[in-house]
Design an enzyme around this catalytic site. Structure first.
Site, mmCIF file in Angstrom:
data_model
loop_
_atom_site.group_PDB
_atom_site.id
_atom_site.type_symbol
_atom_site.label_atom_id
_atom_site.label_comp_id
_atom_site.label_asym_id
_atom_site.label_seq_id
_atom_site.Cartn_x
_atom_site.Cartn_y
_atom_site.Cartn_z
ATOM 1 N N LYS A 69 64.677 -31.982 -3.001
ATOM 2 C CA LYS A 69 65.253 -31.981 -2.012
ATOM 3 C C LYS A 69 65.181 -30.709 -1.342
ATOM 4 O O LYS A 69 65.355 -30.729 -0.078
ATOM 5 C CB LYS A 69 66.753 -31.985 -2.580
ATOM 6 C CG LYS A 69 67.109 -33.364 -3.202
ATOM 7 C CD LYS A 69 68.448 -33.452 -3.559
ATOM 8 C CE LYS A 69 68.965 -34.647 -4.148
ATOM 9 N NZ LYS A 69 68.626 -35.089 -5.346
ATOM 10 N N GLU A 101 74.807 -26.731 -0.983
ATOM 11 C CA GLU A 101 75.201 -27.123 0.411
ATOM 12 C C GLU A 101 76.687 -27.021 0.627
ATOM 13 O O GLU A 101 77.560 -27.096 -0.313
ATOM 14 C CB GLU A 101 74.694 -28.578 0.588
ATOM 15 C CG GLU A 101 73.178 -29.027 0.528
ATOM 16 C CD GLU A 101 73.180 -30.392 0.838
ATOM 17 O OE1 GLU A 101 73.958 -31.106 0.973
ATOM 18 O OE2 GLU A 101 71.853 -30.736 1.063
ATOM 19 N N HIS A 138 80.342 -39.680 -7.711
ATOM 20 C CA HIS A 138 79.225 -39.626 -6.822
ATOM 21 C C HIS A 138 78.171 -40.757 -6.922
ATOM 22 O O HIS A 138 77.160 -40.895 -6.578
ATOM 23 C CB HIS A 138 78.215 -38.558 -6.817
ATOM 24 C CG HIS A 138 79.060 -37.081 -6.698
ATOM 25 N ND1 HIS A 138 79.608 -36.588 -5.636
ATOM 26 C CD2 HIS A 138 79.445 -36.162 -7.697
ATOM 27 C CE1 HIS A 138 80.444 -35.491 -6.013
ATOM 28 N NE2 HIS A 138 80.153 -35.243 -7.118
ATOM 29 N N ARG A 166 62.127 -45.307 -2.154
ATOM 30 C CA ARG A 166 62.258 -46.645 -3.020
ATOM 31 C C ARG A 166 63.038 -47.625 -2.309
ATOM 32 O O ARG A 166 63.769 -47.520 -1.162
ATOM 33 C CB ARG A 166 62.674 -46.329 -4.421
ATOM 34 C CG ARG A 166 63.922 -45.647 -4.447
ATOM 35 C CD ARG A 166 64.433 -45.508 -5.915
ATOM 36 N NE ARG A 166 65.471 -44.563 -5.877
ATOM 37 C CZ ARG A 166 66.780 -44.860 -5.562
ATOM 38 N NH1 ARG A 166 67.126 -46.086 -5.180
ATOM 39 N NH2 ARG A 166 67.771 -43.905 -5.849
#
Length: 668
Positions: A116, A200, A235, A292
């Site tokens: 990431k 973040e 999440h 994917r």
């Protein structure tokens, strides 16, 4: 096009790939673990190869055994599905080295988006909007704490590798950062073998919107519009829909262009999903790219009329994309609900066991069910507890919501705890119905989604009693000698409770939510008279197949289902399931004597951390240990103030459901 492919996955996605391959005339090879020896995907495939023990690391994650199975069966390509090896660059490279086509993007694309942190650097260069944060390599806890303080709270901690919400932690204050960081790193190592994290800014009331992209090796790249995946718990996505409510054409073009730019930045090929986080005023920021097929891809298929697995296979075989951007269009609205073996009332704890009864709604042009299990199959503790994906389509969002509510009301599962009724409440909740979307919707609607459990309605007791009587009557008829079946006056075929000197009555006792109620049965011509407390109703009915029955109670006709599982009578009525226990006064079942207090394993799992050092005095709610089960962490806490004397299991040991985990004394 390929003649034979191997599917390096299990469950509903393996079954989904088999369906398209069969339509295209492609033979399929399934791989399976010891736990999946008789799984649905192995029964559907043309061939099946066992590749290891039940644990995923010994089977589905063992790339060498997967490739060996492909070679042994002559498979020309491997479709990885999602999860397991789907985004594993080493596996993609192994496939190439073995001369087998990997149905997915090039190794370099997976590598570029696998981290990431590195992905965000690439996206910054491609002018794709980013959330403020830290994505660097310095993983010193003190440095990360300072970066967090600079970015500001609340913030989000994420594992740099992997996805699916694993390891993500929201941190509200500086004081909670160190503990959240340790937990995030621990789960990241467990799930992905990489403890690298990024930080973040946490967007308040964020929406999770993703764009489906597709690219081929001929330089073509398109997007197939957006999906709104905002409804989540822990999440993990729960409900997805396409298109996103409230999306304007201008914003759709802007997000689509950003997603295509992200794909082109890594020379992408095949199916991919660019995920964005959006605030309430429409601004959006890049989160990650999943290299994917996504779990929620069916909603895109429903609104575009395209088969994305077919697109994957054609692109992997070297063909160009089937359509250009100008040829793609949105038609109608689609919703997907994930049917899980889990208990929403117990914090969504996964459930294991045999599917004693499994009756999905009938499929049609409006309703689709992607399932990896059949009635009688086992939900084991080794893998994700997904039972099926329920997908509906209609011309508008309002009509699609009605389709979903109707389909959920028809879904009947017995044998494991499940989230079907929770999903019904979620779809009907005011916030979701009015598209007031953000990732905190479930928490905001908690009162509506988790109502206090009351008694079952009177009708449920009447139906349970009537089903019992009708089944008894059917059993009597089945035992009637052949010579007496045509004689309506034969005593062998009568089950009318006849008595010589008085009217017959019997009591059927049921328990629900700890309360016992009796239905008193009287036999009358053509049926029964049922009494519950002070309510007396005439009743009769007839049995159908698979637990269904048509009843008439107090002049009202209705359809219901009653599934018998042990002492339970699972009454499905008006979209609800009421598990009534049939009570035999001469037998004590022990129901309700289960353990409480949180000191016992709520399900099979593995102890992964001790959070206290015995002997020690602890307060109520103090964390004692962490149990990992079905790819999630569960913290076991002290039920009261007391003394922790010791642990019964070492870190790394497996435990069974109900096992006593700690030696704990309640404080006097």
């Amino acid at each position: 096009m390929f003649r034979k492919i191997l599917i390096a996955n299990r469950g509903e996605i393996a079954c989904r790939v088999i369906k398209t391959a069969r339509r295209l005339g492609i033979r399929t090879v399934a791989v399976f673990s010891q736990a999946d020896a008789d799984a649905r995907h192995t029964r559907l495939a043309d061939e099946a190869v066992q590749i290891g023990a039940s644990e995923a690391r010994d089977s589905y994650l063992n790339s060498g055994r997967v490739i060996a199975a492909a070679k042994a069966t002559g498979a020309q390509a491997i479709h990885p599905g999602y999860g397991f090896l789907a985004e594993n660059e080493a596996f993609a490279a192994e496939c190439a080295a073995a001369g087998i086509v990997f149905v997915g993007p090039p190794v370099e694309s997976i590598r570029a988006m696998g981290s990431k942190s590195a992905a965000k650097t690439l996206m910054e260069k491609a002018a794709v909007p980013l959330v403020p944060g830290y994505h660097g390599d310095n993983q010193d806890p003190g440095f990360l704490q300072r970066e967090a303080d600079r970015i500001g709270y609340p913030l989000m901690l994420k594992p740099s590798a992997g996805g699916g919400g694993k390891g993500m932690r929201v941190v509200d204050t500086a004081g909670g950062f160190a503990e959240a960081l340790a937990s995030c790193k621990r789960e990241a190592m467990s799930s992905f073998g990489d403890g690298h994290v990024l930080i973040e800014r946490y967007v308040t009331r964020p929406r999770h919107i993703e764009i489906q992209v597709f690219a081929d090796r001929h330089g073509h790249c398109v997007h197939l519009f957006e999906r709104d995946c905002s409804v989540q718990r822990r999440h993990q996505k729960v409900l997805e829909e396409a298109p996103a409510p409230g999306m304007t054409d201008a914003r759709r073009r802007e997000m689509g262009a950003a997603a295509v730019a992200a794909a082109r930045a890594v020379n992408y090929e095949g199916a991919g999903t660019v995920e964005f986080i959006a605030d309430q005023d429409g601004r959006f920021y890049f989160m990650e790219m999943n290299t994917r097929l996504q779990v929620e891809h069916p909603v895109t298929e429903m609104i575009t009329g395209q088969d994305l697995v077919e697109w994957q296979l054609r692109v992997a075989a070297g063909e160009p994309l089937p359509l250009t951007q100008e040829q793609l269009a949105i038609r109608g609205h689609a919703l997907e609900a994930r049917i899980y073996a889990e208990d929403p009332e117990r914090g969504f704890l996964p459930s294991t066991g045999r599917l004693v009864h499994l009756a999905p709604p009938p499929e049609s042009l409006h309703v689709r069910v992607d399932s990896g299990v059949d009635q009688g199959d086992e939900i084991t503790p080794y893998y994700d507890p997904l039972i099926a994906k329920l997908i509906v389509w209609d011309h508008t969002r309002e009509l699609a919501l009605q389709r979903m509510l109707q389909a959920l009301a028809q879904y009947r599962i017995v044998g494991v705890a499940n989230n079907v009724e929770f999903l019904s409440r979620l779809v009907a909740s005011p916030a979701f119905a009015h598209a007031d979307m953000d990732t905190g919707l479930i928490e905001r609607e908690h009162g509506f989604l988790f109502p206090q459990r009351g008694d079952a309605p009177d009708q449920a007791y009447f139906i349970a009693a009537l089903a019992t009587l009708l089944r008894e009557d059917a059993e009597v008829q089945a035992r009637t000698p052949d010579h007496a079946r045509g004689d309506s006056h034969s005593p062998w075929r009568l089950a009318d409770g006849w008595r010589l000197n008085s009217q017959s009555e019997r009591r059927l006792l049921f328990r629900y939510a700890g309360k016992e109620r009796a239905v008193v049965v009287g036999y009358v011509p053509g049926g029964y008279e049922l009494r519950l407390d002070d309510i007396v109703v005439p009743a009769h009915g007839e049995l159908g197949g698979n637990g269904t029955l048509r009843v008439e109670i107090a002049g009202m006709r209705l359809d219901a289902s009653v599934i018998v599982a042990g002492e339970k009578r699972h009454v499905f009525l008006d979209g609800h399931c009421y598990a009534l226990s049939r009570v035999d006064p001469l037998f004590v079942s022990g129901e309700g004597q289960g353990v409480e207090g949180g000191l016992f394993a709520p399900m099979p799992g593995k102890v992964i951390a001790w959070l206290a050092q015995p002997p020690v005095d602890v307060d109520r709610g103090a964390p004692l240990l962490i149990l990992e089960a079905m790819k999630m962490e569960h913290t076991i806490t002290a039920p009261t103030a007391g003394r922790l004397n010791g642990f019964h299991f070492a870190v790394g040991e497996q435990v069974t459901e109900g096992a006593e985990l700690v030696d704990f004394e309640k404080r006097a």
